[in-house]
Design an enzyme around this catalytic site. Structure first.
Site, PDB file in Angstrom:
ATOM      1  N   LYS A 185      45.723  43.401  39.947  1.00 46.04           N
ATOM      2  CA  LYS A 185      45.077  42.752  39.906  1.00 46.04           C
ATOM      3  C   LYS A 185      43.700  41.865  41.170  1.00 46.04           C
ATOM      4  O   LYS A 185      44.521  41.340  41.966  1.00 46.04           O
ATOM      5  CB  LYS A 185      45.723  41.294  39.112  1.00 46.04           C
ATOM      6  CG  LYS A 185      44.516  40.371  38.813  1.00 46.04           C
ATOM      7  CD  LYS A 185      45.151  38.871  38.646  1.00 46.04           C
ATOM      8  CE  LYS A 185      45.271  38.262  40.067  1.00 46.04           C
ATOM      9  NZ  LYS A 185      44.226  38.115  40.192  1.00 46.04           N
ATOM     10  N   GLU A 196      46.970  23.462  55.394  1.00 43.79           N
ATOM     11  CA  GLU A 196      45.431  24.303  55.352  1.00 43.79           C
ATOM     12  C   GLU A 196      43.862  23.604  54.773  1.00 43.79           C
ATOM     13  O   GLU A 196      44.715  23.912  53.692  1.00 43.79           O
ATOM     14  CB  GLU A 196      46.179  25.690  54.388  1.00 43.79           C
ATOM     15  CG  GLU A 196      45.233  26.916  55.002  1.00 43.79           C
ATOM     16  CD  GLU A 196      45.948  28.191  54.030  1.00 43.79           C
ATOM     17  OE1 GLU A 196      46.078  27.857  53.185  1.00 43.79           O
ATOM     18  OE2 GLU A 196      45.833  28.814  54.629  1.00 43.79           O
ATOM     19  N   SER A 248      47.709  31.415  48.822  1.00 46.62           N
ATOM     20  CA  SER A 248      48.031  30.599  48.813  1.00 46.62           C
ATOM     21  C   SER A 248      49.639  30.764  48.966  1.00 46.62           C
ATOM     22  O   SER A 248      50.174  30.993  48.005  1.00 46.62           O
ATOM     23  CB  SER A 248      47.339  29.472  48.268  1.00 46.62           C
ATOM     24  OG  SER A 248      48.041  29.529  46.757  1.00 46.62           O
ATOM     25  N   CYS A 284      43.154  34.262  57.005  1.00 46.52           N
ATOM     26  CA  CYS A 284      44.945  33.235  57.267  1.00 46.52           C
ATOM     27  C   CYS A 284      45.495  33.207  58.373  1.00 46.52           C
ATOM     28  O   CYS A 284      46.191  32.923  59.124  1.00 46.52           O
ATOM     29  CB  CYS A 284      45.682  34.381  56.126  1.00 46.52           C
ATOM     30  SG  CYS A 284      45.760  36.247  56.735  1.00 46.52           S
ATOM     31  N   PHE A 315      40.865  35.860  48.183  1.00 46.39           N
ATOM     32  CA  PHE A 315      39.932  36.286  47.699  1.00 46.39           C
ATOM     33  C   PHE A 315      39.554  36.664  49.140  1.00 46.39           C
ATOM     34  O   PHE A 315      38.114  37.171  48.916  1.00 46.39           O
ATOM     35  CB  PHE A 315      38.812  34.621  47.005  1.00 46.39           C
ATOM     36  CG  PHE A 315      38.453  33.920  47.831  1.00 46.39           C
ATOM     37  CD1 PHE A 315      37.704  34.003  49.201  1.00 46.39           C
ATOM     38  CD2 PHE A 315      39.474  32.942  48.159  1.00 46.39           C
ATOM     39  CE1 PHE A 315      37.802  33.339  49.791  1.00 46.39           C
ATOM     40  CE2 PHE A 315      39.162  31.537  49.178  1.00 46.39           C
ATOM     41  CZ  PHE A 315      38.221  32.140  49.898  1.00 46.39           C
ATOM     42  N   GLU A 338      40.271  37.338  40.996  1.00 49.52           N
ATOM     43  CA  GLU A 338      38.965  36.561  40.040  1.00 49.52           C
ATOM     44  C   GLU A 338      37.786  35.963  40.530  1.00 49.52           C
ATOM     45  O   GLU A 338      36.691  36.220  39.441  1.00 49.52           O
ATOM     46  CB  GLU A 338      39.217  35.858  38.483  1.00 49.52           C
ATOM     47  CG  GLU A 338      39.513  34.392  39.502  1.00 49.52           C
ATOM     48  CD  GLU A 338      40.827  34.384  39.710  1.00 49.52           C
ATOM     49  OE1 GLU A 338      41.955  35.406  40.298  1.00 49.52           O
ATOM     50  OE2 GLU A 338      41.971  32.951  39.132  1.00 49.52           O
TER      51      GLU A 338
HETATM   52  P1  NAD Z   1      45.050  31.516  45.809  1.00 52.72           P
HETATM   53  O1  NAD Z   1      46.401  31.923  46.103  1.00 52.72           O
HETATM   54  O2  NAD Z   1      44.654  30.286  44.961  1.00 52.72           O
HETATM   55  O3  NAD Z   1      45.093  33.021  44.670  1.00 52.72           O
HETATM   56  C1  NAD Z   1      45.728  34.446  45.207  1.00 52.72           C
HETATM   57  C2  NAD Z   1      45.329  34.843  43.587  1.00 52.72           C
HETATM   58  O4  NAD Z   1      46.629  34.409  42.721  1.00 52.72           O
HETATM   59  C3  NAD Z   1      44.552  36.119  43.219  1.00 52.72           C
HETATM   60  O5  NAD Z   1      44.361  36.800  42.599  1.00 52.72           O
HETATM   61  C4  NAD Z   1      44.812  34.486  41.599  1.00 52.72           C
HETATM   62  O6  NAD Z   1      44.134  34.608  40.428  1.00 52.72           O
HETATM   63  C5  NAD Z   1      46.425  34.309  41.765  1.00 52.72           C
HETATM   64  N1  NAD Z   1      46.659  32.726  41.187  1.00 52.72           N
HETATM   65  C6  NAD Z   1      45.471  31.899  41.369  1.00 52.72           C
HETATM   66  N2  NAD Z   1      46.317  30.836  40.870  1.00 52.72           N
HETATM   67  C7  NAD Z   1      47.157  30.929  40.235  1.00 52.72           C
HETATM   68  C8  NAD Z   1      47.782  30.091  39.369  1.00 52.72           C
HETATM   69  N3  NAD Z   1      48.261  28.532  39.497  1.00 52.72           N
HETATM   70  N4  NAD Z   1      49.589  30.994  38.972  1.00 52.72           N
HETATM   71  C9  NAD Z   1      49.690  32.741  38.792  1.00 52.72           C
HETATM   72  N5  NAD Z   1      48.533  33.182  39.778  1.00 52.72           N
HETATM   73  C10 NAD Z   1      47.528  31.827  40.415  1.00 52.72           C
HETATM   74  O7  NAD Z   1      44.391  32.124  47.111  1.00 52.72           O
HETATM   75  P2  NAD Z   1      42.963  32.199  47.553  1.00 52.72           P
HETATM   76  O8  NAD Z   1      42.760  31.394  47.459  1.00 52.72           O
HETATM   77  O9  NAD Z   1      42.112  33.543  46.190  1.00 52.72           O
HETATM   78  O10 NAD Z   1      43.414  32.331  48.825  1.00 52.72           O
HETATM   79  C11 NAD Z   1      43.131  31.791  49.924  1.00 52.72           C
HETATM   80  C12 NAD Z   1      44.683  31.682  50.428  1.00 52.72           C
HETATM   81  O11 NAD Z   1      45.655  33.094  50.573  1.00 52.72           O
HETATM   82  C13 NAD Z   1      44.805  31.082  51.688  1.00 52.72           C
HETATM   83  O12 NAD Z   1      46.228  29.848  51.164  1.00 52.72           O
HETATM   84  C14 NAD Z   1      44.840  32.179  52.679  1.00 52.72           C
HETATM   85  O13 NAD Z   1      45.545  31.513  53.643  1.00 52.72           O
HETATM   86  C15 NAD Z   1      45.982  32.907  51.926  1.00 52.72           C
HETATM   87  N6  NAD Z   1      45.750  34.233  52.386  1.00 52.72           N
HETATM   88  C16 NAD Z   1      46.694  34.467  52.856  1.00 52.72           C
HETATM   89  C17 NAD Z   1      47.546  35.575  53.935  1.00 52.72           C
HETATM   90  C18 NAD Z   1      48.146  36.654  54.155  1.00 52.72           C
HETATM   91  O14 NAD Z   1      48.786  37.440  54.872  1.00 52.72           O
HETATM   92  N7  NAD Z   1      49.310  35.413  54.717  1.00 52.72           N
HETATM   93  C19 NAD Z   1      46.661  36.443  53.901  1.00 52.72           C
HETATM   94  C20 NAD Z   1      44.794  36.304  52.857  1.00 52.72           C
HETATM   95  C21 NAD Z   1      44.719  34.984  52.242  1.00 52.72           C
END
Ligand code: NAD
Length: 481
Positions: free
Chosen positions: A173, A381, A226, A281, A149, A176
Site C-alpha cells: 500500500k 519532528e 510517523s 527521516c 510520502f 496515498e
Molecule cells: P504517515 O504516518 O502520515 O503515513 C505513513 C503511512 O501510514 C501512509 O501509507 C498512510 O496511508 C498511513 N496512515 C496515515 N495515517 C494513518 C492512520 N491514522 N491509521 C493508519 N494508517 C495511517 O507518514 P508520512 O507523512 O507519509 O511520512 C512522513 C513520516 O515518515 C515522518 O514522520 C518521517 O520521519 C517518517 N519516515 C521515517 C523513516 C524511517 O526510516 N524511520 C523513513 C521515511 C519517513
C-alpha cells in the site's frame, strides 16, 4: 493518469472504492491523478491472490526468483529518468534528489539479486554421533508493506525485493499522497512476467493499513511513517500475531565541535537540513553547536541557507529545494514557526517571507537560534526546512541533549578529532550515526532503522535484517539407521 488502479493477481483492476483523493503536484497544484480509497474487499482479493501464488512461488528456485528481480532492475535502469521525473512531479523534491530516491531504490534490487547466497542456512555434521543438523531459511507466506510520502520510489523497494526473493508473496500500500511512482513501477513489474499474485498493490489509506494489520492471511507487516502510526501498526499487527517492523518519525541532532572543518562542513550541514525540503527521516533538524563552534558556524550557516534556490525541479535543474508535500503540511510547518517565536526562540531566517500565499506549497529555509531542547520546536519532528540551533558547553552536554530525546533515528558529529568521534559514536543511542556525514543513510546491504520511539520491532529494514524478517528458520536433525 486518471483514477489509479490496483494491481491484483497480475492485472490492473478498478478498486471497489466509492471515494478517491486527488494526487497533487505540490509545485504547480495541478491534479495529476486520483487515488482510490480501496476497501476491505479489495485487500481481500489481493491477499487471496498472494496466498494462492505463494504455494508455487516458494518452490521456485531462489536463483530463478532472482532473475525476475534482475529483469526489473534493468527496466528501472532503462526508465530511470522517467521515474525520477514522476517522483519530482508528485513529491516536489528536486530532480537530483529524485534521482537519488530512484538510485537508492535500485540498490536494493542489486542486493536482492544475491538471494541464492544471502538466504543460505547453516549445517553441522555430528551434532550427536552419526547425527547431522541443518538450519534452513524458509519463506512464510504473504507479507504487506505500508509506505510514507517522502521517498516514493525507494521505500517500497526496502521491502518488496527481499520479500519476494526469499519466496514470499507481497501486497504493497503506497502512500496515498504519492502513489503514481509506484503505479508506473508496477507497470514495469508487469513486464517482468512474474507469476500472477506474487506482487500486488492496493491503493488507499488507513482502512487498508488497519486491514493489513488484522488480516488472518498476512504473516508480517513492514511500515514506514510517523511515530504515532508506526506504534499503532506495531501494536495492532503484533496483537494479531504478525511479525512487524515499524520505522517511525525522527528528530535528528547534528553535533558540531569547535575543531570541525568550516567550509565543507557548512555545506554538508545545510544540505542535511534543507535537502528534500527537510522531509527526510535522516534530515538534520537541530544543530548542537559545541563551545566556540557557535561563533564559528552561525553566520556561515545563515548565509548558505539564504543562497538556497527554491523552485519547481521540473522547470529548472539548478533548483536546490522544492516545495513541501502539501498546503496542509506547509500550514503545519508555519504553526511550528509561530510556536518557536512564542516560546522565545530567535528567528534569524524567516522562510515565510516571500511565500505568504496559502495556496502555494513553497516555503523558504528557516533558522531559529537560541532554541532550548524543551521548546516545542526543539522536541517535535517538524519535517520541513526549519533548522534549530542549540548551544552546548561541551561534548558531554551535547550527548546528554541527544540522550534525552525519544525520536532517536540518526545523529552525526562533525569534528577533526578521532577521540571525540569515538566517544560520540560509543555513547549515543540513535542507531544510524555519522562522522562528518550529514545524512548517515545505511546502504541497502546494511540495516536501516532507528531506536527508541523511532523504531518498533526487532529486525530493521534491508541488509541482513531484511532477509531475517522475511524468513523463518527450520531445523532438521537427521540420523540414518
Ligand atoms: P504517515 O504516518 O502520515 O503515513 C505513513 C503511512 O501510514 C501512509 O501509507 C498512510 O496511508 C498511513 N496512515 C496515515 N495515517 C494513518 C492512520 N491514522 N491509521 C493508519 N494508517 C495511517 O507518514 P508520512 O507523512 O507519509 O511520512 C512522513 C513520516 O515518515 C515522518 O514522520 C518521517 O520521519 C517518517 N519516515 C521515517 C523513516 C524511517 O526510516 N524511520 C523513513 C521515511 C519517513
Amino acid at each position: 493518469m486518471g483514477t489509479l488502479k490496483n494491481y491484483i493477481n497480475g492485472e490492473f483492476v478498478d478498486s471497489q472504492a466509492s471515494e478517491s483523493l486527488d494526487v497533487i503536484n505540490p509545485s504547480t497544484n495541478e491534479v495529476i491523478a486520483k487515488v482510490p480509497l480501496s476497501t476491505a474487499a479489495d485487500l481481500d482479493s489481493a491477499v487471496a491472490a498472494a496466498k494462492i501464488a505463494f504455494k508455487s512461488w516458494r518452490k521456485t528456485p531462489p536463483a530463478e526468483r532472482a532473475k525476475y528481480i534482475f529483469k526489473f532492475k534493468n527496466l528501472m535502469e532503462e526508465h530511470f529518468e522517467e521515474i525520477a521525473r514522476l517522483v519530482t512531479a508528485e513529491h516536489g523534491k528536486t530532480i537530483n534528489e529524485a534521482r537519488g530516491d530512484v538510485r537508492r531504490g535500485i540498490d536494493n534490487l542489486d542486493v536482492a539479486c544475491g538471494i541464492p547466497s544471502l538466504m543460505q542456512g547453516e549445517a553441522l555434521e555430528d551434532v550427536g554421533r552419526g547425527i547431522d543438523c541443518t538450519s534452513t531459511r524458509r519463506p512464510m507466506g504473504v507479507f504487506a508493506a505500508i509506505t510514507p510520502f517522502n521517498f516514493p520510489a525507494m521505500v517500497p523497494l526496502w521491502f518488496m525485493p527481499y520479500a519476494i526473493a526469499t519466496g514470499n508473496t507481497f501486497v504493497l500500500k503506497p502512500s496515498e499522497q504519492v502513489p503514481t511512482t509506484q503505479q508506473r513501477m508496477f507497470e514495469l513489474w508487469d513486464q517482468v512476467g512474474l507469476p500472477k499474485g506474487v506482487i500486488n498493490m492496493v491503493h488507499g489509506a488507513k482502512e487498508i493499513v488497519n486491514g493489513m494489520c488484522i488480516h488472518p492471511d498476512i504473516k508480517g507487516v513492514s511500515f514506514v511513517g510517523s511515530t504515532p502510526i508506526a506504534e499503532h501498526v506495531y501494536r495492532l499487527g503484533t496483537q494479531n500475531g504478525k511479525r512487524v517492523q515499524a520505522l517511525g518519525g525522527a528528530k535528528n541532532y547534528l553535533v558540531v565541535m569547535p575543531d570541525a572543518e568550516l567550509e565543507q562542513t557548512a555545506s554538508i550541514l545545510v544540505e542535511s537540513c534543507y535537502g528534500c525540503a527537510g522531509e527526510r527521516c535522516l534530515a538534520g533538524a537541530t544543530l548542537v553547536l559545541v563551545g566556540t563552534a557557535y561563533d564559528k558556524f552561525k553566520d556561515i550557516l545563515v548565509e548558505r541557507a539564504k543562497q538556497i534556490k527554491v523552485g519547481n525541479g521540473l522547470d529548472d535543474e539548478s533548483v536546490s529545494m522544492g516545495p513541501v508535500i502539501s498546503k496542509a503540511h506547509k500550514q503545519r510547518i508555519i504553526s511550528y514557526i509561530e510556536k518557536g517565536i512564542a516560546e522565545g526562540a530567535e528567528l534569524v531566517l524567516d522562510g515565510r517571507i516571500g511565500y505568504e500565499d496559502p495556496e502555494s506549497c513553497f516555503i523558504g529555509p528557516t533558522i531559529f537560534d537560541q532554541v532550548k531542547p524543551d521548546m516545542t520546536i526543539g522536541k517535535e519532528e517538524i519535517f520541513g526546512p526549519v533548522l534549530c540551533l542549540i548551544q552546548a558547553e561541551d561534548l558531554d552536554a551535547a550527548i546528554e541533549i541527544i540522550e534525552n530525546h525519544e525520536l532517536a533515528n540518526t545523529t552525526s558529529i562533525f569534528t577533526s578529532s578521532g577521540k571525540s568521534a569515538r566517544e560520540f559514536a560509543y555513547a549515543v543511542e540513535p542507531s544510524m550515526i555519522g562522522v562528518n556525514i550529514g545524512v548517515a543513510a545505511p546502504m541497502s546491504y546494511f540495516n536501516f532503522g532507528g531506536t527508541k520511539r523511532s523504531f518498533f520491532g526487532d529486525l530493521k529494514a534491508h541488509g541482513k535484517h531484511g532477509i531475517e524478517f522475511y524468513t523463518d528458520r527450520k531445523v532438521v536433525i537427521t540420523r540414518w539407521l
